[in-house]
Write a protein that holds these residues in place. Structure first.
Motif, PDB file in Angstrom:
ATOM      1  N   VAL A   1      -4.650   8.177  -0.512  1.00 17.85           N
ATOM      2  CA  VAL A   1      -4.278   9.563  -0.222  1.00 17.85           C
ATOM      3  C   VAL A   1      -4.488   9.818   1.263  1.00 17.85           C
ATOM      4  O   VAL A   1      -5.519   9.443   1.827  1.00 17.85           O
ATOM      5  N   ALA A   2      -3.501  10.454   1.899  1.00 16.34           N
ATOM      6  CA  ALA A   2      -3.610  10.900   3.287  1.00 16.34           C
ATOM      7  C   ALA A   2      -3.248  12.378   3.301  1.00 16.34           C
ATOM      8  O   ALA A   2      -2.081  12.738   3.156  1.00 16.34           O
ATOM      9  N   THR A   3      -4.234  13.241   3.451  1.00 16.31           N
ATOM     10  CA  THR A   3      -4.043  14.668   3.208  1.00 16.31           C
ATOM     11  C   THR A   3      -4.563  15.542   4.334  1.00 16.31           C
ATOM     12  O   THR A   3      -5.508  15.175   5.047  1.00 16.31           O
ATOM     13  N   GLY A   4      -3.967  16.705   4.475  1.00 16.23           N
ATOM     14  CA  GLY A   4      -4.452  17.706   5.405  1.00 16.23           C
ATOM     15  C   GLY A   4      -5.668  18.450   4.895  1.00 16.23           C
ATOM     16  O   GLY A   4      -6.238  19.270   5.616  1.00 16.23           O
ATOM     17  N   LYS A   5      -6.077  18.199   3.658  1.00 18.93           N
ATOM     18  CA  LYS A   5      -7.257  18.848   3.111  1.00 18.93           C
ATOM     19  C   LYS A   5      -8.519  18.373   3.847  1.00 18.93           C
ATOM     20  O   LYS A   5      -8.565  17.286   4.407  1.00 18.93           O
TER      21      LYS A   5
ATOM     22  N   LEU B   1       0.851  -1.193   0.000  1.00 16.04           N
ATOM     23  CA  LEU B   1       0.000   0.000   0.000  1.00 16.04           C
ATOM     24  C   LEU B   1       0.886   1.241   0.000  1.00 16.04           C
ATOM     25  O   LEU B   1       1.838   1.326   0.785  1.00 16.04           O
ATOM     26  N   ILE B   2       0.573   2.172  -0.889  1.00  9.24           N
ATOM     27  CA  ILE B   2       1.289   3.447  -0.949  1.00  9.24           C
ATOM     28  C   ILE B   2       0.294   4.554  -0.610  1.00  9.24           C
ATOM     29  O   ILE B   2      -0.768   4.660  -1.228  1.00  9.24           O
ATOM     30  N   ALA B   3       0.638   5.359   0.385  1.00  8.52           N
ATOM     31  CA  ALA B   3      -0.185   6.498   0.791  1.00  8.52           C
ATOM     32  C   ALA B   3       0.505   7.783   0.346  1.00  8.52           C
ATOM     33  O   ALA B   3       1.647   8.042   0.732  1.00  8.52           O
ATOM     34  N   PHE B   4      -0.174   8.552  -0.472  1.00 11.95           N
ATOM     35  CA  PHE B   4       0.373   9.805  -0.979  1.00 11.95           C
ATOM     36  C   PHE B   4      -0.236  10.988  -0.232  1.00 11.95           C
ATOM     37  O   PHE B   4      -1.453  11.048  -0.035  1.00 11.95           O
ATOM     38  N   ASP B   5       0.611  11.928   0.145  1.00  9.81           N
ATOM     39  CA  ASP B   5       0.119  13.257   0.478  1.00  9.81           C
ATOM     40  C   ASP B   5      -0.395  13.880  -0.823  1.00  9.81           C
ATOM     41  O   ASP B   5      -0.032  13.429  -1.920  1.00  9.81           O
ATOM     42  N   TRP B   6      -1.205  14.918  -0.718  1.00  9.94           N
ATOM     43  CA  TRP B   6      -1.756  15.549  -1.924  1.00  9.94           C
ATOM     44  C   TRP B   6      -1.012  16.843  -2.264  1.00  9.94           C
ATOM     45  O   TRP B   6      -0.239  16.892  -3.212  1.00  9.94           O
ATOM     46  N   ASP B   7      -1.204  17.900  -1.481  1.00  6.36           N
ATOM     47  CA  ASP B   7      -0.622  19.204  -1.808  1.00  6.36           C
ATOM     48  C   ASP B   7       0.897  19.176  -1.681  1.00  6.36           C
ATOM     49  O   ASP B   7       1.454  18.792  -0.655  1.00  6.36           O
ATOM     50  N   GLY B   8       1.575  19.577  -2.748  1.00 11.03           N
ATOM     51  CA  GLY B   8       3.024  19.625  -2.741  1.00 11.03           C
ATOM     52  C   GLY B   8       3.685  18.308  -3.077  1.00 11.03           C
ATOM     53  O   GLY B   8       4.905  18.259  -3.264  1.00 11.03           O
TER      54      GLY B   8
END
Length: 219
Positions: free
Chosen positions: A109-113, A8-15
């Motif tokens: 996706v694991a994001t602060g949004k 499993l790959i978790a991507f941040d979104w912004d930046g």
């Protein structure tokens, strides 16, 4: 061929996947001007990218009364949403995601949004439905708390050491460390290499599009 290390790959979104750092930082600065608050430097505004917005406000303006957060949030969104259609994915991101999906990785996706912000961003990037799961800061704990990753681990029944977090900030790397997962940093986003080097990661890539090549050798 060596056995694959990650499932499993978790991507941040912004930046990380999308080139939004400049607009986020500018929107925070403009919101501060609108309300007569101390205007953060570009470095300060960039530092909080990846956190949930309320957590970002608390870091930038620690003495600000909680009752003023809604007005600050409204002004930030006014400036950000007025220009967010100008934001584009980093070069090669769509192709990179396609390669990893074809190789059988679970993509998340694991994001602060906030959720509504991510829904809008996914629609504009034409990636709606592309990821196997997503986590947002308004539905779980903000980074660097590990809850986002722990929820993904539980949802898919994978072991922490089979998860790779990919992000552009120390918040992402700290979240991975707190969750017991591996991490790869990218230097194209909010935090400079000098900061990223202070946190444990398997590599610091120039761009996220290089991830499949790195995985072929190391993952």
């Amino acid at each position: 061929m060596a056995p694959r290390k990650f499932d499993l790959i978790a991507f941040d979104w912004d930046g990380t996947l999308i080139d939004s750092t400049a607009l986020i930082a500018t929107s925070l600065q403009e919101a501060a001007r609108d309300l007569g608050l101390a205007v953060p430097t570009r470095e300060e505004a960039s530092h909080v990218i990846g956190l949930g917005l309320i957590q970002a406000f608390m870091w930038l303006w620690p003495d600000l009364e909680e009752g003023r957060h809604p007005a600050l949030l409204e002004r930030y969104r006014y400036h950000f949403l007025g220009r967010d259609r100008e934001i584009t994915l980093f070069p090669g991101v769509r192709e990179m995601l396609g390669v990893l999906r074809a190789q059988g990785y679970l993509l998340t996706v694991a994001t602060g949004k906030a959720r509504q912000g991510l829904i809008r961003a996914l629609e504009q990037a034409e990636l709606t439905g592309f990821f196997d799961a997503t986590r947002c800061a308004d539905e779980t704990a903000s980074k660097p708390h590990p809850m986002m990753l722990l929820e993904l681990i539980e949802e898919f029944g994978v072991e922490p050491d089979r998860v790779l977090m990919v992000g552009d900030t120390t918040h992402d790397l700290q979240m991975a460390r707190n969750a017991g997962t591996a991490a790869v940093a990218v230097s194209c986003g909010a935090h400079p290499i000098s900061e990223l080097q202070r946190e444990p990661s398997l590599a610091i890539l120039d761009e996220v599009g290089a991830l499949p090549r790195w995985l072929a050798c190391h993952g």
